[in-house]
Scaffold this active site. Sequence first.
Site, mmCIF file in Angstrom:
data_model
loop_
_atom_site.group_PDB
_atom_site.id
_atom_site.type_symbol
_atom_site.label_atom_id
_atom_site.label_comp_id
_atom_site.label_asym_id
_atom_site.label_seq_id
_atom_site.Cartn_x
_atom_site.Cartn_y
_atom_site.Cartn_z
ATOM 1 N N HIS A 1 23.154 -44.689 42.905
ATOM 2 C CA HIS A 1 23.846 -43.548 42.301
ATOM 3 C C HIS A 1 23.945 -42.417 43.314
ATOM 4 C CE1 HIS A 1 25.345 -40.960 39.106
ATOM 5 N NE2 HIS A 1 24.551 -40.013 39.573
ATOM 6 N N SER A 2 25.131 -41.846 43.451
ATOM 7 C CA SER A 2 25.400 -40.720 44.345
ATOM 8 C C SER A 2 25.028 -41.109 45.783
ATOM 9 C CB SER A 2 24.646 -39.478 43.853
ATOM 10 O OG SER A 2 25.130 -38.307 44.460
#
Length: 247
Positions: free
Chosen positions: A82-83
């Site tokens: 994520h990210s």
Amino acid sequence: MPRHRDGAAVRLYCLPWAGSGASAYRPWARAFPASVEVVPVALPGRERRLREEPLRTVDALADALVPVLRADIDRPYALFGHSMGALIAFEAALRLTRDGLPPARLFVSGSRAPHRPLHYGGLHTLAPGPFLEAVRRFQPEPGGALDDDELAELFLPTLHVDFAAAETYRRPSDTQVACPVSAFGGDTDPLVDAADVAAWRLHTSGPFTSYSIEGGHLFVTTRERRMCELVSGELRDLPAGVPRTRS
């Protein structure tokens, strides 16, 4: 790395976002069926590795991670990030594919595609005070470490390095993995828009799927149950014939 389901058919390595750690994914282990072993990845500079110097580029993080994964892979596996974690997962997938150990699927969440520019000037260029204020505004996590001033001060150096790594990372649009890619984006994410998520299509020569999830940048936590359902469904549909051991 922790082990919970040694008899699982597939292993899911999970890479954290800027400033977070392996503990962010511990609830996922209980949310997946017995056929999936969830392995949260600990990066330098946080949690049990807090005394280690955080690495300053996505490439350096991937270079440090890949030998650990290479020694661990003994069955079909997937990468989730994520990210910032999505960028690390992508770089790890590139390296492991070159090593003859491609992932069965790559999950990228809450991240612009590697060739896409930032929509803002870059938070890592700000002084510590404005930087922390901006992160709290763009990446709110109620009850998280950033809500506590003392904890925020402790995590600030690693958080700043992480943002610099993610914000300065670039890859040409023709840099591709061969495995299927599933991309997730928050429908109200102020940092990553729908075009950023859709642009991941250019970075795979295999099948591509994208999802719009209700929430802001940390939809991976606020919509955790939905995320686990979607990822679990994709893993259940993995094609047959994925190599189970290193060649």
